[in-house]
Design an enzyme around this catalytic site. Structure first.
Site, short mmCIF file in Angstrom:
data_model
loop_
_atom_site.label_atom_id
_atom_site.label_comp_id
_atom_site.label_asym_id
_atom_site.label_seq_id
_atom_site.Cartn_x
_atom_site.Cartn_y
_atom_site.Cartn_z
N ASP A 119 -25.84 -9.10 -22.40
CA ASP A 119 -25.32 -7.61 -22.65
C ASP A 119 -25.39 -7.44 -24.30
O ASP A 119 -24.25 -6.97 -24.98
CB ASP A 119 -23.90 -7.24 -22.26
CG ASP A 119 -23.88 -7.10 -20.81
OD1 ASP A 119 -25.11 -7.01 -20.11
OD2 ASP A 119 -22.97 -7.47 -19.94
N LYS A 148 -29.60 -10.82 -16.68
CA LYS A 148 -29.37 -9.33 -16.21
C LYS A 148 -29.31 -8.60 -17.45
O LYS A 148 -28.78 -9.14 -18.67
CB LYS A 148 -28.00 -9.27 -15.47
CG LYS A 148 -27.80 -7.95 -15.16
CD LYS A 148 -26.41 -7.87 -14.40
CE LYS A 148 -25.17 -8.00 -15.00
NZ LYS A 148 -24.99 -6.69 -15.97
N LYS A 193 -28.01 0.42 -12.35
CA LYS A 193 -27.20 1.27 -11.66
C LYS A 193 -27.34 2.62 -11.23
O LYS A 193 -26.83 3.54 -11.74
CB LYS A 193 -25.55 1.12 -12.22
CG LYS A 193 -25.09 -0.19 -12.40
CD LYS A 193 -23.61 -0.14 -12.25
CE LYS A 193 -23.03 -1.76 -12.46
NZ LYS A 193 -23.18 -2.28 -13.53
N ASP A 223 -28.49 8.69 -9.09
CA ASP A 223 -28.58 10.20 -8.90
C ASP A 223 -29.32 10.35 -7.64
O ASP A 223 -29.62 9.42 -6.90
CB ASP A 223 -29.35 10.41 -9.98
CG ASP A 223 -28.87 11.96 -10.70
OD1 ASP A 223 -28.71 12.65 -9.75
OD2 ASP A 223 -28.65 12.03 -11.68
N TYR A 232 -11.39 -10.97 -14.07
CA TYR A 232 -12.21 -12.24 -13.96
C TYR A 232 -11.58 -13.29 -13.00
O TYR A 232 -10.17 -13.09 -12.57
CB TYR A 232 -12.10 -12.77 -15.55
CG TYR A 232 -12.97 -12.20 -16.42
CD1 TYR A 232 -14.25 -11.84 -16.16
CD2 TYR A 232 -12.37 -11.65 -17.63
CE1 TYR A 232 -14.79 -11.22 -17.16
CE2 TYR A 232 -13.30 -11.24 -18.72
CZ TYR A 232 -14.46 -11.02 -18.38
OH TYR A 232 -15.22 -10.45 -19.30
N ARG A 269 -19.81 -12.04 -21.36
CA ARG A 269 -18.83 -12.52 -22.52
C ARG A 269 -18.53 -13.97 -22.63
O ARG A 269 -18.55 -14.61 -23.63
CB ARG A 269 -17.84 -11.55 -22.85
CG ARG A 269 -18.21 -10.29 -23.28
CD ARG A 269 -17.24 -9.04 -23.26
NE ARG A 269 -17.19 -8.58 -21.98
CZ ARG A 269 -16.00 -7.88 -21.66
NH1 ARG A 269 -15.41 -7.15 -22.46
NH2 ARG A 269 -16.08 -7.27 -20.38
O1 S5P Z 1 -18.58 -4.57 -10.72
C1 S5P Z 1 -19.33 -4.85 -11.46
C2 S5P Z 1 -20.59 -4.75 -11.65
C3 S5P Z 1 -21.31 -5.16 -12.75
S1 S5P Z 1 -23.18 -5.23 -12.47
N1 S5P Z 1 -18.75 -5.46 -12.75
C4 S5P Z 1 -19.25 -5.88 -13.67
O2 S5P Z 1 -18.92 -6.47 -14.77
N2 S5P Z 1 -20.93 -5.76 -13.73
C5 S5P Z 1 -21.47 -6.17 -14.94
O3 S5P Z 1 -21.48 -7.47 -15.11
C6 S5P Z 1 -21.06 -5.35 -16.21
O4 S5P Z 1 -21.87 -4.33 -16.56
C7 S5P Z 1 -21.57 -6.32 -17.33
O5 S5P Z 1 -22.99 -6.49 -17.77
C8 S5P Z 1 -21.40 -7.70 -16.57
C9 S5P Z 1 -20.04 -8.36 -16.87
O6 S5P Z 1 -19.79 -8.73 -18.21
P1 S5P Z 1 -18.75 -9.85 -18.74
O7 S5P Z 1 -18.91 -9.73 -20.13
O8 S5P Z 1 -17.41 -9.23 -18.35
O9 S5P Z 1 -18.93 -10.99 -18.19
#
Ligand code: S5P
Length: 480
Positions: free
Chosen positions: A257, A279, A313, A316, A429, A448
């Site tokens: 990201d 991703k 995602k 629409d 998490y 992250r």
């Molecule tokens: O339920 C979800 C679905 C997705 S795709 N929760 C999420 O966090 N994501 C994606 O996973 C979110 O858009 C981000 O790109 C990634 C998680 O990022 P992190 O930095 O929190 O590990």
């Protein structure tokens, strides 16, 4: 597991222990064998709230599996009230099997009204070998009913499914005995010793052999290996991803990201050797270009052998999603293998994308989210599972746990971090082990935790090793 709310299942397991429907100790079975666990679900009838919850869970399993039926029946006696409550709550006609024929009047063994050949869904409280289900099936068949499916509240995992499958009856379960042990252990209601004793008993002891109609072949539910899953899968993208996971020994996906192309490409080139999937979120980038970003990502995917999923995602109406997917600004079909898609707009979104997604690429449906207080209720998840089943180009789910019994799709879980429990904006998490072992997911998605670490490569290796070891641990349960 079906898309039941985990909370409801855990609440039910605790309730069953509280009302002594599940007992631990030493119990002599009909066969003379001593069992450390005993189920007596007859007592549920005296607890209306629990009975209502049981009925809800049985019915929602039937719904999530898309079972078509004309009527329902409970195996007497324990499952009789289960069927009755389902019938009343959900307006489904019921028939009732008699245990003994009346010695006057009609001598009917099945009460109720049905047309010959009607499909009857059977409910049962506990299945060990499946013998009492088969007995009731015979009686219903003699009365002109068809029985193809049974839903059991608690599967003892001692050969019942295989036994019934060999007679053409599909068994679905709300709970497995292993799930009961896991939940009670995690809630400190039993200790590890007791859990191990019960597991040992279930794996190593022959159940009541006098009840067996065919020999038991599988006594333990074993997690399938990637290679076995690859053979089951029909979609090319699933086969390809599983092959990469096996070859590179990684079930880690990088959520890259980052907001500029330079940073993104640098990270992906460094971490690429350790992941099966990258991703992206192209709409967060300040300088995305098809040549400069998309095609360079594609080159790196080739160089390091990973697949690319654009986390767009789509949500629409079908026509708009089709226009978004084919927009020349991003040309998603040229460089991404997979795209994520919500189910909120119904099947139309996936249907429209099926027209434009190239062969070998696919959709991953967001069935469940990681954020606090998200709105993905169990009914919603069940509907998403139905869409996934109806469209061949759905190759997997974004979810917090393995949401269905299907082995031909992939379960991918975001919300993974080793050091943190969440962020200030609602993200939650879990650890790689929690996600892969306890929640039986296939792939962890980490953002992250990797790209914000001082050493992203070292972090990626750490996530990869922990997540892959969790997988190898869960496929190496000893067979008996
Ligand atoms: O339920 C979800 C679905 C997705 S795709 N929760 C999420 O966090 N994501 C994606 O996973 C979110 O858009 C981000 O790109 C990634 C998680 O990022 P992190 O930095 O929190 O590990």
């Amino acid at each position: 597991m079906a898309a039941e709310s985990e909370d409801r299942l855990e609440a039910l397991i605790e309730d069953l222990l509280r009302i002594n429907a599940i007992k631990f100790g030493s119990f002599k079975l009909k066969s003379g064998v001593d069992s450390p666990i005993y189920f007596d679900l007859r007592v549920i009838v005296s607890y209306p709230k629990i009975l209502g919850l049981v009925a809800d869970l049985l019915w929602s399993r039937a719904q999530s599996e898309g079972i078509s039926l004309d009527c329902i029946c409970g195996v007497p006696y324990t499952a009789l009230p289960f069927a009755t409550v389902v019938s009343v709550k959900y307006g489904v006609p019921m028939v009732m099997r008699r245990k003994e024929a009346k010695d006057y009047g009609t001598k009917r063994m099945v009460e109720g009204s049905w047309l010959p050949g009607s499909d009857c869904l059977l409910f049962e409280d506990v299945v060990t070998t499946g013998s009492s289900v088969l007995e009731t099936v015979e009686v219903l068949k003699t009365a002109g009913l068809e029985v193809k499916n049974t839903i059991v509240l608690l599967n003892r995992e001692q050969g019942g499914s295989e036994n019934l499958a060999s007679r053409g009856i599909q068994l679905y379960s709300v709970l497995s005995v292993y799930k009961v042990l896991d939940v009670l252990l995690s809630k400190n209601k039993i200790d590890l010793n007791m859990a191990e004793r019960v597991r040992g008993f279930l794996n190593g002891t022959t159940p009541d052999s006098s009840l067996l109609t065919t020999p038991i072949t599988t006594k333990i539910k074993k997690r399938l290996r990637y290679s076995e899953r690859r053979d089951i899968a029909s979609h090319k993208a699933v086969k390809r991803l599983l092959s990469i996971m096996e070859k590179k020994k990684t079930n880690l996906a990088l959520s890259a990201d980052l907001t500029t192309t330079d940073k993104l490409i640098k990270l992906v080139d460094e971490v690429g050797p350790h992941v099966c999937l990258v991703k992206t979120h192209v709409d967060i980038m300040s300088d995305f270009s098809y040549d400069g970003t998309g095609l360079r990502l594609k080159e790196l995917a080739k160089k390091h052998n990973f697949m690319i999923m654009e986390d767009r995602k789509f949500s629409d109406i079908g026509n708009t999603c089709k226009l978004q997917y084919t927009s020349p600004l991003y040309s998603l079909s040229d460089w991404s293998d997979l795209v994520t898609c919500h189910g909120i707009a119904g099947p139309g979104t996936v249907n429209a994308l099926s027209d434009v997604i190239p062969e070998g690429s696919g959709c991953v449906l967001v069935a469940e989210m990681s954020s606090r207080a998200c709105l993905t209720s169990s009914e919603y998840k069940e509907s998403v599972l139905r869409i996934a089943r109806d469209f061949d180009n759905v190759i997997g789910l974004i979810c917090q746990r393995k949401l269905s019994e299907r082995e031909d799709i992939l379960y991918m879980t975001p919300g993974v971090n080793i050091d943190k429990e969440g962020d200030r904006l609602g993200q939650q998490y879990h650890s790689p082990e929690e996600v892969i072992i306890r929640k039986e997911s296939d792939i962890i998605i980490v953002g992250r935790g990797i790209y914000e670490s001082a050493d992203p490569v070292a972090s990626a290796i750490q996530y990869k090793n922990r997540s892959y070891s969790a997988y190898t641990e869960s496929i190496t349960i000893p067979e008996h």
